[in-house]
Motif scaffolding. Structure first.
Motif, PDB file in Angstrom:
ATOM      1  N   ALA A   1      36.580 -44.640 -84.657  1.00 20.19           N
ATOM      2  CA  ALA A   1      35.783 -44.828 -83.441  1.00 20.19           C
ATOM      3  C   ALA A   1      35.452 -43.487 -82.791  1.00 20.19           C
ATOM      4  O   ALA A   1      34.322 -43.274 -82.324  1.00 20.19           O
ATOM      5  N   VAL A   2      36.420 -42.573 -82.768  1.00 20.74           N
ATOM      6  CA  VAL A   2      36.169 -41.231 -82.220  1.00 20.74           C
ATOM      7  C   VAL A   2      35.103 -40.527 -83.054  1.00 20.74           C
ATOM      8  O   VAL A   2      34.190 -39.882 -82.517  1.00 20.74           O
ATOM      9  N   THR A   3      35.207 -40.658 -84.360  1.00 20.68           N
ATOM     10  CA  THR A   3      34.220 -40.042 -85.244  1.00 20.68           C
ATOM     11  C   THR A   3      32.829 -40.612 -84.979  1.00 20.68           C
ATOM     12  O   THR A   3      31.841 -39.871 -84.905  1.00 20.68           O
ATOM     13  N   ALA A   4      32.743 -41.935 -84.818  1.00 15.08           N
ATOM     14  CA  ALA A   4      31.456 -42.578 -84.559  1.00 15.08           C
ATOM     15  C   ALA A   4      30.898 -42.182 -83.198  1.00 15.08           C
ATOM     16  O   ALA A   4      29.687 -41.965 -83.050  1.00 15.08           O
ATOM     17  N   ALA A   5      31.789 -42.066 -82.195  1.00 20.10           N
ATOM     18  CA  ALA A   5      31.351 -41.737 -80.840  1.00 20.10           C
ATOM     19  C   ALA A   5      31.065 -40.244 -80.690  1.00 20.10           C
ATOM     20  O   ALA A   5      30.318 -39.837 -79.792  1.00 20.10           O
ATOM     21  N   GLY A   6      31.679 -39.412 -81.524  1.00 20.01           N
ATOM     22  CA  GLY A   6      31.505 -37.969 -81.427  1.00 20.01           C
ATOM     23  C   GLY A   6      32.227 -37.353 -80.254  1.00 20.01           C
ATOM     24  O   GLY A   6      31.970 -36.218 -79.867  1.00 20.01           O
ATOM     25  N   THR A   7      33.189 -38.094 -79.694  1.00 16.40           N
ATOM     26  CA  THR A   7      33.945 -37.634 -78.529  1.00 16.40           C
ATOM     27  C   THR A   7      35.242 -38.419 -78.455  1.00 16.40           C
ATOM     28  O   THR A   7      35.349 -39.509 -79.032  1.00 16.40           O
ATOM     29  N   VAL A   8      36.230 -37.859 -77.731  1.00 20.60           N
ATOM     30  CA  VAL A   8      37.462 -38.609 -77.472  1.00 20.60           C
ATOM     31  C   VAL A   8      37.425 -39.263 -76.097  1.00 20.60           C
ATOM     32  O   VAL A   8      38.404 -39.912 -75.693  1.00 20.60           O
ATOM     33  N   ASP A   9      36.323 -39.132 -75.362  1.00 26.23           N
ATOM     34  CA  ASP A   9      36.209 -39.765 -74.047  1.00 26.23           C
ATOM     35  C   ASP A   9      36.407 -41.269 -74.189  1.00 26.23           C
ATOM     36  O   ASP A   9      35.854 -41.907 -75.098  1.00 26.23           O
ATOM     37  N   VAL A  10      37.173 -41.849 -73.278  1.00 25.46           N
ATOM     38  CA  VAL A  10      37.653 -43.217 -73.450  1.00 25.46           C
ATOM     39  C   VAL A  10      36.534 -44.249 -73.522  1.00 25.46           C
ATOM     40  O   VAL A  10      36.523 -45.112 -74.417  1.00 25.46           O
ATOM     41  N   ASP A  11      35.563 -44.212 -72.618  1.00 25.10           N
ATOM     42  CA  ASP A  11      34.550 -45.275 -72.581  1.00 25.10           C
ATOM     43  C   ASP A  11      33.699 -45.326 -73.854  1.00 25.10           C
ATOM     44  O   ASP A  11      33.509 -46.408 -74.427  1.00 25.10           O
ATOM     45  N   PRO A  12      33.162 -44.204 -74.334  1.00 25.32           N
ATOM     46  CA  PRO A  12      32.420 -44.265 -75.600  1.00 25.32           C
ATOM     47  C   PRO A  12      33.296 -44.699 -76.776  1.00 25.32           C
ATOM     48  O   PRO A  12      32.825 -45.406 -77.674  1.00 25.32           O
ATOM     49  N   VAL A  13      34.557 -44.279 -76.771  1.00 24.18           N
ATOM     50  CA  VAL A  13      35.463 -44.671 -77.852  1.00 24.18           C
ATOM     51  C   VAL A  13      35.719 -46.176 -77.814  1.00 24.18           C
ATOM     52  O   VAL A  13      35.728 -46.846 -78.848  1.00 24.18           O
ATOM     53  N   LEU A  14      35.912 -46.726 -76.610  1.00 21.27           N
ATOM     54  CA  LEU A  14      36.109 -48.171 -76.487  1.00 21.27           C
ATOM     55  C   LEU A  14      34.899 -48.939 -77.010  1.00 21.27           C
ATOM     56  O   LEU A  14      35.041 -49.958 -77.705  1.00 21.27           O
ATOM     57  N   ASP A  15      33.714 -48.456 -76.684  1.00 19.33           N
ATOM     58  CA  ASP A  15      32.499 -49.109 -77.190  1.00 19.33           C
ATOM     59  C   ASP A  15      32.456 -49.084 -78.710  1.00 19.33           C
ATOM     60  O   ASP A  15      32.055 -50.058 -79.355  1.00 19.33           O
ATOM     61  N   ALA A  16      32.884 -47.954 -79.277  1.00 18.66           N
ATOM     62  CA  ALA A  16      32.850 -47.803 -80.734  1.00 18.66           C
ATOM     63  C   ALA A  16      33.983 -48.565 -81.425  1.00 18.66           C
ATOM     64  O   ALA A  16      33.896 -48.868 -82.620  1.00 18.66           O
ATOM     65  N   LEU A  17      35.058 -48.872 -80.687  1.00 27.29           N
ATOM     66  CA  LEU A  17      36.190 -49.565 -81.291  1.00 27.29           C
ATOM     67  C   LEU A  17      35.880 -51.027 -81.606  1.00 27.29           C
ATOM     68  O   LEU A  17      36.275 -51.545 -82.652  1.00 27.29           O
ATOM     69  N   VAL A  18      35.188 -51.703 -80.688  1.00 26.67           N
ATOM     70  CA  VAL A  18      34.904 -53.124 -80.898  1.00 26.67           C
ATOM     71  C   VAL A  18      34.062 -53.292 -82.159  1.00 26.67           C
ATOM     72  O   VAL A  18      33.022 -52.645 -82.318  1.00 26.67           O
ATOM     73  N   GLY A  19      34.533 -54.125 -83.049  1.00 28.71           N
ATOM     74  CA  GLY A  19      33.852 -54.330 -84.325  1.00 28.71           C
ATOM     75  C   GLY A  19      34.368 -53.460 -85.454  1.00 28.71           C
ATOM     76  O   GLY A  19      33.969 -53.644 -86.607  1.00 28.71           O
TER      77      GLY A  19
END
Length: 431
Positions: A329-347
């Motif tokens: 998810a961090v790789t997909a989001a390109g950041t460790v910021d929590v909100d983008p990572v959470l979005d990328a985690l679902v699924g």
């Protein structure tokens, strides 16, 4: 030391470029910090120390692959010492002082409940790897362990349908996980036609050691000829005394089976299991599962820990899945910021060690197969039942007040949504 004007002028270029050089050096040395929030002392150390070691192994392996976002991962290990308020303090320290990108930790629900207000206030991210009582869904928590419909309910079905159990002893440690789980199981058993007087419930403190009276009471339940079964939500080192007393009382699995939700390979490794053969545990993973991924995981673990006697267990697999989903998810989001990572985690999907695929759902729970294991003399389990992946349910269908609720952090952006009123009851987890 005195510096001449000539020396200063000669060094001018170096002085001008120094800030740039320091930024380059900092970029090379900067790490992504990962918090490890597991008890290394106290009553829960018997279970949690292994999870700390698991995280260190996973982080080391990820660094060997090149780290994450071009940076090395750095483990920040703390010891909450089986002290529930200290979990909250250590979580706050990890988020505010150490600035960790994510935390992996907790075992008991009371420790998780202690951390919840902290991660929600500070918008942290906690991966929680242990089976729990459900009735919760936080934006800031990823529940990689089992919800009741992925462990407690299927285990009870096994007792009812396969073993013909007619009377139930619900034995638990006195805190939120056993009490809430047993409330759900009482309602479920009554819906299956089990009379209230045929359900015996008992709670004991953490670290409880005198089990003679309780075991005697449970044995006495079968005096009327009805078949008795024990559903155990006993946690931590209290299990050692419980199983020793069962053996001392001559309780065998064919006469009075026990199914445990918090006893796995790690807990059994410290016991003489010769008298426990045939008793059961319900998990979503056992070391004895046969798959190429599991064979590699076991080999990697034994190489890392440098001890062939150290076993693997279900919460270790949960951390393995959760950590790898976080990395992806961090790789997909390109950041460790929590909100983008959470979005990328679902699924996110990642292979289970037992075969098949785990998927993270919008309610922040995983899909997981349910396994029933029978204790062997060597402390391992024979897998005697395994389901297809089951979707974790944050809110049980067997309590009326919960049956109307659902969690959806993707579309509804709510963990406690009332389907009847079509409203978000609340966003924080102070229920």
């Amino acid at each position: 030391m005195k510096l001449s004007r000539r020396m200063l002028l000669a060094g001018g270029a170096a002085v001008v470029s120094a800030p740039m050089m320091s930024r380059v050096a900092f970029a090379q040395e900067e790490t992504i910090k990962v918090g490890i929030l597991h008890s290394l002392s106290g009553t829960m150390a018997i279970s949690e120390t292994t999870l700390k070691d698991t995280m260190l192994m996973l982080i080391e392996a990820q660094n060997a692959k090149g780290g994450l976002l071009g940076k090395k991962l750095e483990a920040v290990v703390v010891d909450p010492a089986s002290d529930w308020p200290l979990f909250a303090e250590k979580a706050r320290e990890l988020l505010t002082v150490d600035k960790v990108a994510a935390m992996f930790g907790c075992w008991t629900s009371v420790s998780r409940k202690s951390v919840l207000p902290v991660v929600e206030e500070l918008n942290g991210l906690l991966f929680y790897p242990v089976q729990y009582e459900g009735e919760e869904s936080s934006k800031n928590v990823i529940y990689t362990g089992a919800a009741p419909n992925q462990q407690a309910i299927p285990a009870t079905d096994y007792f009812l349908e396969e073993l013909g159990i007619q009377k139930f002893a619900l034995l638990g440690t006195d805190y939120v996980y056993p009490r809430t789980t047993n409330n759900i199981l009482e309602a479920y058993l009554k819906s299956k036609g089990i009379a209230a007087e045929d359900i015996f419930v008992n709670y004991t403190p953490f670290g409880h050691s005198d089990w003679a009276k309780i075991v005697s009471d449970v044995v006495a339940l079968g005096a009327d000829g009805k078949k008795v079964g024990v559903i155990s939500t006993i946690n931590g080192d209290a299990n050692i005394g419980f199983y020793k007393e069962l053996a001392a009382a001559g309780v065998t699995a064919d006469k009075l089976p026990v199914v445990a939700f918090s006893v796995g390979e790690e807990e059994l490794s410290g016991l003489d299991t010769s008298n426990l053969v045939g008793h059961l545990a319900a998990w979503n993973y056992f070391e004895s599962a046969v798959s190429p991924d599991n064979a590699k995981f076991i080999a990697d673990w034994k190489a890392f820990i440098k001890d062939d006697k150290r076993v693997t267990n279900d919460p270790m697999e949960a951390h393995y899945i959760g950590f790898n989903m976080w990395v992806n998810a961090v790789t997909a989001a390109g950041t460790v910021d929590v909100d983008p990572v959470l979005d990328a985690l679902v699924g996110q999907k990642f292979p289970n060690l037992t075969g098949g695929m785990a998927e993270l759902l919008a309610n922040h729970h995983l899909t997981k197969p349910v396994l029933i294991g029978e204790i062997r003399a060597d402390g391992q389990f024979d897998i005697i039942s395994q389901t297809e992946p089951v979707a974790g349910d944050a809110w049980t269908d067997f309590l009326p007040e919960s049956a109307v609720l659902e969690s959806d952090w993707k579309d509804l952006k709510c963990g406690m949504y009332n389907k009847d009123t079509k409203t978000c009851v609340q966003l924080t987890s102070n229920y």
